[in-house]
Motif scaffolding. Structure first.
Motif, PDB file in Angstrom:
ATOM      1  N   UNK A   1       0.599  -1.113  -0.211  1.00 25.05           N
ATOM      2  CA  UNK A   1      -0.589   0.086  -0.063  1.00 25.05           C
ATOM      3  C   UNK A   1       1.140   1.166   0.127  1.00 25.05           C
ATOM      4  N   UNK A   2       1.571   1.414   1.046  1.00 26.04           N
ATOM      5  CA  UNK A   2       2.711   2.341   0.718  1.00 26.04           C
ATOM      6  C   UNK A   2       3.919   2.859  -0.130  1.00 26.04           C
ATOM      7  N   UNK A   3       4.242   1.482  -0.474  1.00 31.47           N
ATOM      8  CA  UNK A   3       4.811   1.278  -1.562  1.00 31.47           C
ATOM      9  C   UNK A   3       4.500   1.775  -2.742  1.00 31.47           C
ATOM     10  N   UNK A   4       3.490   1.766  -3.095  1.00 29.08           N
ATOM     11  CA  UNK A   4       3.126   1.898  -4.281  1.00 29.08           C
ATOM     12  C   UNK A   4       2.072   3.806  -4.742  1.00 29.08           C
ATOM     13  N   UNK A   5       2.193   3.959  -2.899  1.00 29.40           N
ATOM     14  CA  UNK A   5       1.296   5.011  -3.433  1.00 29.40           C
ATOM     15  C   UNK A   5       2.820   5.959  -3.156  1.00 29.40           C
ATOM     16  N   UNK A   6       3.736   5.858  -2.484  1.00 30.91           N
ATOM     17  CA  UNK A   6       4.466   7.011  -2.006  1.00 30.91           C
ATOM     18  C   UNK A   6       5.826   6.612  -3.123  1.00 30.91           C
ATOM     19  N   UNK A   7       6.167   5.644  -4.037  1.00 30.08           N
ATOM     20  CA  UNK A   7       6.821   5.937  -5.403  1.00 30.08           C
ATOM     21  C   UNK A   7       6.500   4.503  -6.623  1.00 30.08           C
ATOM     22  N   UNK A   8       6.071   3.508  -6.505  1.00 32.51           N
ATOM     23  CA  UNK A   8       4.779   2.922  -7.827  1.00 32.51           C
ATOM     24  C   UNK A   8       4.095   3.778  -8.633  1.00 32.51           C
ATOM     25  N   UNK A   9       3.992   4.987  -8.182  1.00 38.25           N
ATOM     26  CA  UNK A   9       1.874   5.866  -8.687  1.00 38.25           C
ATOM     27  C   UNK A   9       3.114   6.939  -8.911  1.00 38.25           C
ATOM     28  N   UNK A  10       3.907   7.883  -8.677  1.00 36.44           N
ATOM     29  CA  UNK A  10       4.641   8.958  -9.119  1.00 36.44           C
ATOM     30  C   UNK A  10       5.015   8.870  -9.714  1.00 36.44           C
TER      31      UNK A  10
END
Length: 490
Positions: free
Chosen positions: A406-415
């Motif tokens: 959840x956090x890796x996707x939001x803070x890194x992958x999505x940007x």
């Protein structure tokens, strides 16, 4: 009044009217308030001209309507399902819990925390069903009333979890991208202020941090660097300014002060409506996952690694695309006059299709939502000690993996997705605001009517026909004015 297992159930015909009225009033009131809140939110989004978010809200309404229809079918057809009888021997295989089952006189059962199947006393909501119909034949019903009830609760929790977690991911991504706004302002202010000079490629910070030289060792090290880079500072200021300039020089060269940040946010909002929905192929995965929930397999523990592996692969690929851009420039030039300009291309992406990334992110978020919703459904329905929950040694890693995703996707992958997928051959129609999109598409449709035999150039391999038409307008009709605003000023 019906006698079952020594207990009596009061039917609606013997229930006081004030109780029926009170319960119906509360249910209708809650439903009406929820519907009004969604309606009011839609009006706010339209008033603020947030069409992508409004479309996402409409997608959520569609999902809620689908869920309501599924629940209605389960209620209406549960009587018919109860009359589908199977041999009791068939229920002894592929169970989520071990142990022998004992059917009760009501011919429906649920799995207890001890692994045994115990009876319930739930009446048919649809009426007309006979809970002893299969028992009289020496068989058991295909699915018990209690199981049907719990099944449609799980489906509802799954859909709600997917919408909520997708929303959290997008909010985290946009929050992480807020710093890019300052980079955008700085890049726009520096346009035309830097004197033109010749610089060696290694003097550019973008090349110095991303270029790893030549050879097999550099190839491996670049992938390793890309893998670890997604965990810290996935996009730096030099990454942003370099890719921003590459996009502008490729797609809107006539407007060096193009607001690349606002464009990316519009694209992200437009893609959000795709992520928040549950497509038909995702429901197929739900069926497969439910089928694999067999005692002793610990299937959900192993399945939880699938979205994590995919997420790390996507993040590594997106970081490596940035590295490839640096390598291509360093391999072609030893010195550059002026600013460093990279060349966007579809060949940088898997199968030359940038849109594959959003489908993978969609699946990752849905799979993570499945893990979270299944955990809470089991916790609230059967308890933490249920045999379906599994051993604590498998539960804790599953929870930790879901939080990490959840956090890796939001803070890194999505940007990373928001900026790197703009490095393809084509651009999204969100490059225009809504009024210009409507005007241009109307103009194109009128031109098509006048020239039916005209063949549109598709050499840029754009996946969106509207994007092809809009790109042709930008390239070949850059002087078009609509409502007094030039396209280059959008």
């Amino acid at each position: 009044m019906a006698e079952e297992g020594g207990e009596s159930e009061i039917t609606l015909e013997h229930t006081p009217t004030w109780i029926v009225t009170l319960v119906c009033t509360v249910i209708v009131f809650i439903s009406f308030v929820f519907e009004r809140l969604l309606h009011r939110l839609g009006k706010v989004l339209k008033r603020k001209n947030q069409k992508p978010l409004f479309d996402a809200l409409q997608k959520i309404k569609e999902e809620l309507m689908l869920l309501g229809f599924i629940s209605l079918l389960l209620v209406v057809l549960q009587g018919s399902i109860q009359r589908i009888c199977i041999s009791e021997n068939l229920t002894h295989h592929l169970r989520p819990c071990k142990g022998e089952a004992t059917a009760t006189s009501t011919a429906h059962y649920v799995v207890s925390s001890s692994g045994r199947i115990v009876g319930g006393a739930r009446r048919l909501l649809s009426g007309g069903g006979d809970s002893t119909y299969c028992q009289k034949k020496g068989k058991v019903p295909l699915l018990s009333i209690e199981a049907i009830h719990q099944l449609h609760i799980f489906i509802f929790i799954l859909a709600v979890s997917h919408v909520v977690l997708s929303l959290i991911t997008v909010v985290l991504g946009i929050a992480q991208m807020r710093t890019w706004r300052h980079w955008e302002d700085s890049a726009q202010n520096s346009v035309g202020n830097v004197p033109l000079k010749i610089s060696h490629v290694q003097q550019f910070e973008f090349i110095r941090k991303r270029f790893k030289g030549f050879g097999k060792d550099s190839f491996i090290s670049s992938w390793l660097h890309s893998f670890f880079k997604q965990f810290y500072g996935s996009v730096t200021k030099t990454d942003y300014t370099t890719m921003r300039l590459g996009f502008i020089m490729t797609h809107c060269k006539g407007n060096p002060k193009f607001n690349f940040y606002k464009y990316m946010i519009r694209v992200l909002e437009s893609d959000f409506k795709k992520v928040v929905g549950i497509s038909w192929y995702l429901w197929i995965f739900v069926m497969v996952f439910l089928l694999l929930d067999i005692a002793g397999w610990n299937a959900y523990f192993w399945i939880s690694f699938i979205p994590l592996i995919l997420l790390l692969a996507v993040g590594t690929k997106l970081e490596h695309i940035i590295t490839q851009l640096a390598h291509e420039v360093a391999e072609k030039h030893s010195a550059i006059a002026g600013d460093l300009v990279v060349t966007p291309s579809d060949h940088l992406f898997w199968f030359h299709r940038p849109r594959i990334v959003i489908f993978l992110i969609h699946f990752i978020l849905f799979q993570n939502a499945f893990e979270v919703s299944f955990f809470f459904w089991i916790l609230t329905t059967y308890g933490f000690d249920s045999c379906i929950m599994g051993k604590i040694g498998f539960i804790i890693p599953r929870i930790a993996i879901s939080v990490l995703i959840q956090f890796l996707c939001g803070y890194s992958t999505l940007p990373l997705y928001a900026i790197v997928t703009q490095m393809g051959n084509s651009f999204n129609k969100a490059i225009f605001n809504e009024n210009v999109q409507i005007g241009l598409l109307g103009w194109v449709q009128g031109a098509k009517k006048n020239k039916k035999g005209t063949v549109v150039d598709r050499s840029n391999k754009s996946e969106n026909p509207e994007a092809i038409l809009l790109q042709n307008v930008v390239v070949h009709e850059s002087s078009v004015v609509r409502g007094g605003n030039e396209i280059s000023e959008v």
